[in-house]
Design a protein around this motif. Structure first.
Motif, short mmCIF file in Angstrom:
data_model
loop_
_atom_site.label_atom_id
_atom_site.label_comp_id
_atom_site.label_asym_id
_atom_site.label_seq_id
_atom_site.Cartn_x
_atom_site.Cartn_y
_atom_site.Cartn_z
N GLN A 190 -5.85 8.02 -2.04
CA GLN A 190 -5.21 8.33 -0.74
C GLN A 190 -4.19 9.44 -0.80
O GLN A 190 -3.88 10.29 -0.04
CB GLN A 190 -4.19 7.06 -0.10
CG GLN A 190 -4.97 5.99 0.62
CD GLN A 190 -4.30 4.93 0.74
OE1 GLN A 190 -3.58 4.90 1.83
NE2 GLN A 190 -4.21 3.99 -0.01
N ARG A 197 -7.83 2.96 -5.40
CA ARG A 197 -7.45 3.34 -3.90
C ARG A 197 -6.29 3.97 -3.57
O ARG A 197 -6.27 4.85 -2.78
CB ARG A 197 -7.65 1.84 -3.30
CG ARG A 197 -7.70 1.85 -1.85
CD ARG A 197 -7.98 0.36 -1.35
NE ARG A 197 -6.76 -0.52 -1.35
CZ ARG A 197 -5.79 -0.62 -0.64
NH1 ARG A 197 -5.91 -0.12 0.57
NH2 ARG A 197 -4.87 -1.50 -0.55
N GLN A 198 -5.55 3.88 -4.52
CA GLN A 198 -3.89 4.50 -4.21
C GLN A 198 -4.33 5.96 -4.48
O GLN A 198 -3.83 6.79 -3.89
CB GLN A 198 -2.98 3.95 -5.24
CG GLN A 198 -2.66 2.41 -4.72
CD GLN A 198 -2.00 2.12 -3.47
OE1 GLN A 198 -0.77 2.73 -3.15
NE2 GLN A 198 -2.61 1.48 -2.53
N ASP A 239 -6.53 12.60 -1.12
CA ASP A 239 -6.86 13.04 0.31
C ASP A 239 -5.62 13.91 1.00
O ASP A 239 -6.03 14.48 1.89
CB ASP A 239 -6.99 11.66 1.11
CG ASP A 239 -8.09 11.85 2.17
OD1 ASP A 239 -8.02 11.48 3.26
OD2 ASP A 239 -9.38 12.35 1.48
N ASN A 249 0.91 -1.16 -0.10
CA ASN A 249 0.10 -0.05 0.03
C ASN A 249 0.91 1.28 0.06
O ASN A 249 0.96 1.88 0.94
CB ASN A 249 -0.98 0.06 1.14
CG ASN A 249 -2.01 1.06 1.16
OD1 ASN A 249 -2.06 1.89 0.20
ND2 ASN A 249 -2.60 1.40 2.40
N ALA A 260 1.67 9.51 1.21
CA ALA A 260 0.60 10.41 1.56
C ALA A 260 0.87 11.05 3.03
O ALA A 260 0.83 12.27 3.32
CB ALA A 260 -1.00 9.91 1.87
N ASP A 261 1.35 10.15 3.87
CA ASP A 261 1.64 10.54 5.26
C ASP A 261 2.70 11.60 5.29
O ASP A 261 2.97 12.65 5.90
CB ASP A 261 1.96 9.45 6.20
CG ASP A 261 0.77 8.73 6.76
OD1 ASP A 261 1.03 7.34 7.02
OD2 ASP A 261 -0.19 9.07 6.41
N ALA A 276 0.86 3.89 -1.42
CA ALA A 276 0.07 5.46 -1.19
C ALA A 276 0.08 5.73 0.29
O ALA A 276 0.23 7.05 0.56
CB ALA A 276 -1.24 5.59 -1.78
N ARG A 277 -0.12 4.86 1.19
CA ARG A 277 -0.14 5.27 2.47
C ARG A 277 1.09 6.03 2.86
O ARG A 277 0.97 7.48 3.69
CB ARG A 277 -0.57 4.34 3.13
CG ARG A 277 -0.55 4.50 4.74
CD ARG A 277 -1.89 5.02 5.31
NE ARG A 277 -1.54 5.08 6.85
CZ ARG A 277 -2.11 4.38 7.81
NH1 ARG A 277 -2.62 3.24 7.55
NH2 ARG A 277 -1.77 4.49 8.85
#
Lengths: 518, 58
Positions: free
Chosen positions: A481, A477-478, A484, A436, A442-443, A438-439
């Motif tokens: 994120q 989904r990627q 977002d 995952n 993104a963070d 993107a997580r």
């Protein structure tokens, strides 16, 4: 902080398995740093370099696993090492249970499966030629992921392959598709009519993903490694692969993705392109656009996909700066209306080398010199692109496509810099990549943005994603994120790069947002 | 122009090296054997290189 080492003798595990174990124990409480390596001379040197070598670790030979942790307490170290030993044991008992189906030698494997037609080889570079040559001599095609193979060895391997009418895909080949099946690091795309020959790393991944997004698929994607079009290699495997696609009934159109051929090799490539007899598009990043002749030469990977699909559907095609110029203009205007100007510089942080290269080539005519990796240009260029998959950044660390932490560090540092106005990013999905990615991206972008904001600065993150809906990570989904976290996501790396140029130099917008050919 | 034989046949692979390559092939229903590979010559790279040369002459 104390360092504790343990050696597991006579136990071989591949580098990815060991890096995953190291990653797991590094994330345990009280653990500052962890490493898991085979005790080869180069790994010993590496441990010394990063300050994790100990008297104990030096006792390990090349067939022994070294487990090392740097921790706050003895107890934390013991627990971490025990966990690592447990992971290794678990693998060993699974392997023992499977030993009937895990032969130890190539020849015993061939007795078990006599109609084998391909060897996929990803052993350390020092052994790669030996294994690949043995496979070729048993009339197997070869997918050679290993790098650190000498030019001389590559020449010998490819000559052996060609004399037998076999593919030698690599060395340094990260991705391939044969008969609709992916090899190495690949995106899950439909099987279809587009055949591709690529140097191959993220270039082939990007092309396949862009083609899939346009509703077509890949017949075969043949990787030839990054040096094939050099003067020494002469392009012979590229020629062989192009001819194979020309003769393949399932392939209706052909794309060549590479660096520019050496001038001595160019004539040979052009002669081959002339005989393909199917629509052909060439994307040699860095070569001048060479419209006409027997193939259409384009400037970017997304254009290669668009053009080849247009050919397949008998439609006209012309290059555009943005696939949706109206949406790009709206985004640009919205961005200009909200908040202060950004800092002057673009910082590209890439996991895919081909994508980094493509971005640089597109940016330089628009914004001037762009420094690359650690190299300094004359003067103080505000713009820099870093290919974090380059050897310089992956010594002792997994590739950033597998392990996002390195890039996250760079992003957080950038948040503290007044010079960096734009972060330009790629995100590569597919088999082999992080589950995952993107997580963490993104963070890191959020943290960098917050740091910039608290200093009264503005920093904009722009990205593209190489991936498909059928990839394990799921493209939507990627993207969601990233959106977002405030990242501006574009459908291709080329568009992302152009938008980045407009952010730091808004006067470019007039030219780039007009729907003209560029 | 000689077509590449592997285009016509189902892919059947022997995987030598990173195990997850074999796992990903299996997930695509490709017949694959993962070799339980160790560095030859006990990891001695100089010896491996000599071995490779000997193999060449064989």
């Amino acid at each position: 902080m104390p360092i504790k080492t343990e050696i597991c003798p006579s136990l071989y595990q591949d580098s990815v398995v060991l890096m995953r174990i190291a990653s797991e124990i590094r994330s345990r409480p009280g653990i500052h740093e962890a490493a898991a390596f085979m005790g080869t001379p180069s790994n010993h040197a590496l441990l010394e370099e990063v300050g994790l070598g100990t008297e104990e670790s030096l006792k390990a030979g090349p067939n022994d696993v070294i487990l090392t942790v740097k921790s706050e307490t003895e107890a934390a170290a013991e627990a971490a090492l025990a966990a690592a030993r447990a992971s290794l044991s678990a693998r060993r008992s699974t392997a023992a249970a499977d030993s009937e189906v895990s032969p130890r030698t190539l020849d015993s494997a061939l007795r078990a499966m006599p109609d084998t037609n391909l060897a996929a080889i990803s052993v350390p570079g020092a052994y790669a030629k030996f294994e690949a040559m043995r496979a070729l001599r048993r009339n197997l095609n070869v997918f050679l992921f290993s790098d650190n193979v000498s030019v001389e060895d590559e020449i010998e391997l490819k000559q052996e392959a060609l004399s037998r009418g076999l593919l030698c895909m690599g060395p340094d080949c990260g991705t391939a598709y044969l008969n609709g099946k992916g090899l190495g690091f690949f995106n899950v795309v439909p099987r279809g009519r587009v055949g591709c020959v690529a140097a191959s790393g993220t270039g082939l991944q990007a092309l396949a993903s862009y083609v899939a997004a346009l509703g077509e698929g890949i017949s075969h994607g043949i990787g030839v490694g990054g040096r094939d079009l050099s003067a020494e290699l002469g392009g012979a495997m590229t020629v062989f692969a192009l001819e194979a696609l020309a003769a393949d009934p399932a392939t209706e159109a052909v794309v060549l993705v590479s660096k520019p051929p050496h001038r001595e090799v160019m004539a040979r490539i052009e002669a081959t392109l002339a005989k393909i007899g199917k629509p052909t598009v060439v994307c040699c990043l860095g070569a001048p656009a060479n419209l006409g002749g027997h193939a259409l030469w384009v400037r970017s990977l997304d254009q290669a996909a668009q053009a080849i699909v247009a050919f397949l559907r008998d439609r006209q095609w012309a290059p555009r700066t943005f696939s949706d110029p109206v949406a790009a203009r709206a985004r640009f205007n919205r961005m200009r209306q909200h908040g202060p100007e950004t800092g002057p510089g673009i910082l590209g942080l890439y996991t895919g080398g081909t994508l980094a290269h493509e971005a640089r080539l597109l940016l330089e005519p628009l914004v001037g010199r762009v420094a690359f990796n650690g190299h300094r240009c004359e003067g103080k260029e505000p713009h820099r692109i870093i290919d974090l998959g380059d050897d310089a950044y992956t010594v002792g660390r997994p590739h950033p496509m597998i392990a996002p932490e390195t890039r996250s560090e760079f992003i957080r540092d950038a948040g503290r810099s007044a010079e960096v106005g734009v972060l330009l990013l790629d995100l590569v999905l597919g088999r082999g990549a992080h589950r995952n990615p993107a997580r963490p991206l993104a963070d890191a972008v959020r943290d960098a943005g917050a740091a910039a904001e608290s200093a009264g600065r503005r920093q904009i993150a722009i990205a593209s994603v190489v991936g498909t809906a059928t990839d394990p990570q799921g493209l939507d989904r990627q993207v969601a994120q990233l959106v977002d976290a405030g990242v501006l996501v574009f459908p291709s790396n080329a568009e992302a790069a152009r938008f980045a140029a407009m952010v730091v130099n808004p006067e470019l917008a007039k030219r780039l947002l007009e729907d003209d050919t560029r | 122009m000689k077509p590449v034989a592997v285009f016509d046949d189902a892919l059947r692979v022997i995987n030598i090296g990173l195990e997850f390559f074999a796992e990903d092939l299996r997930a695509q229903e490709v017949d694959v054997i993962h070799l339980d590979w160790r560095p030859p010559t006990g990891g001695d790279q100089r010896l491996a290189s000599i071995l490779a040369d000997l193999d060449d002459d064989a």
